[in-house]
Write a protein that holds these residues in place. Structure first.
Motif, short mmCIF file in Angstrom:
data_model
loop_
_atom_site.label_atom_id
_atom_site.label_comp_id
_atom_site.label_asym_id
_atom_site.label_seq_id
_atom_site.Cartn_x
_atom_site.Cartn_y
_atom_site.Cartn_z
N THR A 281 -37.44 -1.39 10.06
CA THR A 281 -38.18 -1.57 11.31
C THR A 281 -39.09 -2.78 11.24
O THR A 281 -39.22 -3.54 12.21
CB THR A 281 -39.00 -0.30 11.61
N ALA A 282 -39.73 -2.98 10.11
CA ALA A 282 -40.61 -4.14 9.94
C ALA A 282 -39.83 -5.45 10.05
O ALA A 282 -40.30 -6.42 10.67
CB ALA A 282 -41.33 -4.05 8.59
N ARG A 283 -38.62 -5.49 9.47
CA ARG A 283 -37.81 -6.71 9.57
C ARG A 283 -37.38 -6.96 11.01
O ARG A 283 -37.40 -8.11 11.48
CB ARG A 283 -36.56 -6.57 8.68
N LEU A 284 -37.00 -5.90 11.71
CA LEU A 284 -36.61 -6.06 13.11
C LEU A 284 -37.79 -6.53 13.96
O LEU A 284 -37.63 -7.36 14.85
CB LEU A 284 -36.06 -4.73 13.64
N HIS A 285 -38.98 -6.02 13.68
CA HIS A 285 -40.18 -6.45 14.41
C HIS A 285 -40.39 -7.95 14.23
O HIS A 285 -40.65 -8.68 15.21
CB HIS A 285 -41.40 -5.68 13.91
N ALA A 286 -40.29 -8.41 13.02
CA ALA A 286 -40.48 -9.85 12.76
C ALA A 286 -39.40 -10.67 13.46
O ALA A 286 -39.67 -11.76 13.99
CB ALA A 286 -40.46 -10.10 11.26
N HIS A 287 -38.18 -10.16 13.48
CA HIS A 287 -37.09 -10.88 14.13
C HIS A 287 -37.34 -11.02 15.63
O HIS A 287 -37.18 -12.11 16.20
CB HIS A 287 -35.77 -10.15 13.89
N PHE A 288 -37.73 -9.94 16.29
CA PHE A 288 -37.97 -9.99 17.73
C PHE A 288 -39.16 -10.90 18.05
O PHE A 288 -39.18 -11.57 19.09
CB PHE A 288 -38.22 -8.59 18.27
N ALA A 289 -40.14 -10.93 17.18
CA ALA A 289 -41.28 -11.82 17.38
C ALA A 289 -40.83 -13.28 17.32
O ALA A 289 -41.34 -14.12 18.08
CB ALA A 289 -42.35 -11.55 16.33
N ARG A 290 -39.87 -13.59 16.45
CA ARG A 290 -39.38 -14.97 16.34
C ARG A 290 -38.54 -15.37 17.54
O ARG A 290 -38.67 -16.49 18.07
CB ARG A 290 -38.54 -15.13 15.06
N THR A 291 -37.67 -14.48 18.00
CA THR A 291 -36.78 -14.85 19.11
C THR A 291 -37.50 -14.88 20.45
O THR A 291 -37.18 -15.69 21.32
CB THR A 291 -35.61 -13.85 19.20
N GLY A 292 -38.46 -13.97 20.65
CA GLY A 292 -39.27 -13.98 21.86
C GLY A 292 -38.52 -13.60 23.13
O GLY A 292 -38.93 -14.01 24.22
N GLU A 293 -37.44 -12.83 23.03
CA GLU A 293 -36.66 -12.45 24.20
C GLU A 293 -36.78 -10.95 24.48
O GLU A 293 -36.73 -10.14 23.54
CB GLU A 293 -35.18 -12.79 23.99
N PRO A 294 -36.91 -10.56 25.74
CA PRO A 294 -36.94 -9.14 26.07
C PRO A 294 -35.63 -8.45 25.67
O PRO A 294 -34.55 -9.04 25.78
CB PRO A 294 -37.12 -9.12 27.59
N PHE A 295 -35.74 -7.21 25.22
CA PHE A 295 -34.54 -6.47 24.82
C PHE A 295 -34.70 -5.01 25.22
O PHE A 295 -35.80 -4.54 25.51
CB PHE A 295 -34.30 -6.60 23.30
N LEU A 296 -33.56 -4.32 25.24
CA LEU A 296 -33.54 -2.89 25.57
C LEU A 296 -33.24 -2.11 24.30
O LEU A 296 -32.31 -2.44 23.56
CB LEU A 296 -32.48 -2.60 26.64
N TRP A 297 -34.02 -1.06 24.06
CA TRP A 297 -33.90 -0.24 22.85
C TRP A 297 -33.60 1.19 23.29
O TRP A 297 -34.44 1.85 23.88
CB TRP A 297 -35.21 -0.32 22.07
N ILE A 298 -32.38 1.65 23.05
CA ILE A 298 -31.94 2.97 23.50
C ILE A 298 -31.82 3.89 22.29
O ILE A 298 -31.12 3.57 21.32
CB ILE A 298 -30.60 2.89 24.24
N VAL A 299 -32.51 5.02 22.34
CA VAL A 299 -32.39 6.06 21.32
C VAL A 299 -31.68 7.24 21.98
O VAL A 299 -32.24 7.91 22.84
CB VAL A 299 -33.77 6.49 20.77
N ASP A 300 -30.43 7.45 21.58
CA ASP A 300 -29.60 8.46 22.23
C ASP A 300 -29.75 9.81 21.52
O ASP A 300 -29.74 9.89 20.29
CB ASP A 300 -28.14 8.01 22.18
#
Length: 723
Positions: A281-300
């Motif tokens: 989760t920490a790696r994904l957080h850093a990745h999204f911070a770098r890209t700066g694009e809105p995304f959708l996160w679905i937990v099914d």
């Protein structure tokens, strides 16, 4: 509509056909104004699709003018037209650029998406002057636009970890829900009308097979342009763990069922996949911070009974993400905004059942088709499965569905890959959450099935259980309440009135085939029949009542005489219930709760403690614990013994000492002096306050002893038991 060809239109007029008469003046004034207006006069059926003429007309129009009535969200074609125009404007930077709204209703709550509520919209004009002003505004708006709406197909979604799911073959009746999901995910974008300034997770909730996963997939597919950072899908990895087992996502390791999905998401973004869930989760957080694009996160398929912290840790790992959950649970209202997915209404259920074959050709066949829709309660998955077997006729299909033994739904699903990812056992999936619910919940579900299709009422259920029970009705009712609470939390029962609940007919169908104790179910069915035949106050006696009132009695169930059961080695259920009630009452009284120096009233404190005498006696009577049977052994710490200690050795010495002394002082209160001021002037007030403080120690000890029997801990300081 002649001469459409390659023509460009200024305005595409979108409205529900049921509103044709009231919007006719606006339509006629637009057509007479010199604007090129596309008006579609053809009703689009649920499965007919959107005609090429409508697609082309919308693509060649500069803007859509939506007459957004209360009926507008229920019309498939209207919602498709609105979505296409909205997404076209979104691609240009402003979703409201290509959409104009006329609202004929007094409120705005029916308008989705929420951005259109904050945007300028017109009330439906009532006179010529207002019509002219509206047409002028429309002309000014489209005059500022260049080009047309363009392609009406949604941009392809970027699915992670992939591949993209197959499109739903028969997605019907759910377009308004798509807008509800979108509006709730983005309600912070319209703070003036929604009152929300920050994004919140959204939960799509409903029973198994109702279409939660399909709705999430369809939303992600249609609104992919809103999320350039991608659609991230996190599903439970069931593995070898039985569905519905609390251990599948227990309190100790909520991430466990999702870890493989987190690793796959990390790999899809080119990130290292080693380490635990928190590292991923920490790696994904850093990745999204770098890209700066809105995304959708679905937990099914979020499981039941997770803590607030656990749910939060499963949500999008960066603020740029919007979190969409799907769940059967009803316990997360405070954590995520709900979108409740209901069964299909009769007309849409009928359309789904009959879409794969020729419509029923006789009144008998139509009646059988309607009976099938009612038998599965508008359940989309069941209707879709049944539609695949309708070639032999709906009368035959109805008989096959009601044939005892293996469910026809399981037979039909055997060779199909279901869009929801269910195994072949569809009916097992429908009742998977009954596993581990406990005997009170399973009995409550058996009673609900026996009472179906009438609601299960608390009073009727207690009457059915009472003759065969070895405990008083109050204990039976408490067990029933606990079972109903579990079933409601897991989405298996829904309220049907005051103290009454209903169960979906397909849940009954599935439970009858998967109840691990069919003998117990038959016993309860017989008990229900006896109760209905012999009790005039039951649901049977209310058949002729006004619709919606069945089961609304608030009368407490009649208490039957009870002969106490032989003593048990450990505390029985009645002991635990009595201990809990006494513990709750005692823990909230002055004496246990400290009275700060110089605050409160000594008279009120004394009255509060004195009221415990009657409460304790009534509680013991209620649970058939006889305090008058003689003093219990001092070392037998039963509820009987603890109550005797509380009343006779703890409270009585205090009240018998201080009540007459305080009453004597109160009798001397001068006229014109307030009771509080007179009490504060009492010379013995400090001594009584000190005695009240000393009383707290034995009272806390008694609360602790009651906690040892009830199993409940209110976080009060522990005090050692008497030696």
């Amino acid at each position: 509509m002649e001469g459409r060809g390659a023509r460009t239109w200024d305005v595409f007029l979108s409205y529900s056909r049921g509103d044709a008469r009231r919007i006719a003046p606006l339509r006629d004034r637009l057509l007479a104004s010199g604007l090129d207006v596309f008006v579609d006069e053809v009703t689009v059926a649920g499965f007919a699709g959107i005609s090429d003429a409508i697609r082309e007309g919308l693509a060649r129009s500069k803007a859509l003018l939506a007459c957004y009535s209360a009926a507008y969200p229920t019309r498939q074609a209207c919602q498709w037209e609105l979505t296409a125009a909205y997404l076209s404007g979104l691609a240009e930077g402003d979703p409201r650029r290509r959409v104009m709204v006329v609202n004929p209703e007094p409120g705005t709550g029916h308008i989705h998406p929420v951005e259109l509520r904050d945007a300028k919209h017109w009330a439906l004009p009532a006179g010529a002057a207002e019509l002219d002003a509206l047409v002028a505004d429309v002309r000014a708006h489209v005059g500022a636009l260049t080009g047309a709406i363009g392609a009406t197909e949604a941009a392809p979604a970027r699915w992670l970890p992939g591949p993209a799911p197959s499109p739903a073959p028969a997605f019907t009746g759910r377009l308004p829900y798509l807008w509800q999901v979108h509006s709730r995910l983005h309600q912070h974008a319209a703070p003036l009308t929604t009152g929300h300034s920050a994004a919140r997770p959204v939960q799509v909730r409903g029973m198994a097979g109702i279409g939660k996963t399909l709705l999430a997939q369809e939303y992600a597919t249609r609104f992919a342009a809103v999320y350039p950072g991608g659609i991230h899908w996190l599903a439970r990895d069931t593995g070898d763990t039985p569905d519905g087992d609390e251990g599948a996502c227990g309190a100790e390791s909520p991430y466990a069922p999702y870890e493989s999905g987190l690793r796959a998401l990390a790999v899809a973004h080119g990130l290292p996949a080693e380490g635990g869930a928190e590292e991923l989760t920490a790696r994904l957080h850093a990745h999204f911070a770098r890209t700066g694009e809105p995304f959708l996160w679905i937990v099914d398929d979020l499981p039941d009974r997770l803590t607030t912290h656990q749910v939060a840790r499963l949500c999008a790992p960066h603020p740029l993400g919007r979190t969409l959950l799907t769940t059967r649970s009803r316990r997360y209202d405070t954590l995520a905004t709900p979108v409740d997915l209901d069964p299909l209404p009769p007309d849409e259920a009928y359309a789904l059942l009959t879409h794969a074959t020729e419509p029923p050709g006789s009144p008998e066949e139509r009646a059988a088709a309607e009976a099938l829709c009612a038998a599965v309660g508008g359940h989309p998955l069941a209707l879709d499965l049944l539609s695949s077997a309708a070639a032999d006729g709906y009368t035959t299909l109805l008989d096959r569905f009601h044939t005892p033994g293996r469910s026809l739904l399981d037979v039909l699903a055997r060779d199909r890959v279901l869009p929801t990812g269910y195994p072949a056992g569809v009916t097992a999936a429908l009742v998977r959450d009954v596993r581990g619910a406990g005997p009170s919940a399973t009995d409550a579900l058996r009673l609900a099935a026996a009472f179906s299709p009438t609601p299960l009422t608390r009073d009727d259920a207690v009457r059915a259980l009472s003759p065969g029970s070895t405990v008083p009705d109050i204990a039976t009712a408490r067990r029933l309440d606990a079972g109903i609470a579990v079933l409601r939390g897991r989405g298996l029962l829904v309220p049907a009135g005051t103290r009454s609940w209903s169960v979906h007919p397909l849940t009954v169908h599935a439970w009858l085939r998967h109840d691990p104790e069919p003998g117990r179910a038959e016993q309860l069915r017989h008990a229900v029949i006896r109760a209905l035949r012999t009790s005039p106050g039951t649901t049977l006696g209310r058949v002729g009542a006004r619709p919606g009132t069945a089961g609304t009695s608030t009368r407490e169930p009649r208490m039957k005489p009870h002969t106490p059961a032989p003593p048990e080695r450990g505390p029985g259920e009645l002991e635990r219930m009595a201990a809990f009630d006494l513990q709750v009452e005692l823990a909230t009284r002055i004496g246990v709760q400290e009275l700060a120096p110089g605050t409160g009233s000594l008279r009120e404190a004394l009255g509060s403690l004195h009221a415990l005498f009657e409460f304790t006696r009534s509680t013991l009577r209620q649970y058939s614990i006889n305090l008058a049977a003689g003093p219990p052994p001092h070392d037998a710490r039963t509820v009987h013994a603890i109550a005797d200690d509380l009343l006779n050795r703890t409270l009585r010495p205090f009240t018998s000492t201080w009540h007459p002394r305080l009453a004597a002082h109160e009798a001397l209160r001068p006229e014109g002096t307030s009771p509080v001021a007179h009490e504060e002037a009492w010379p013995d007030a400090p001594a009584m306050r000190a005695a009240l403080t000393e009383l707290r120690t034995p009272l806390l000890r008694i609360v602790g002893e009651l906690a040892g029997i009830s199993g409940a801990d209110f976080g009060l300081p522990a005090v050692g038991s008497p030696g």
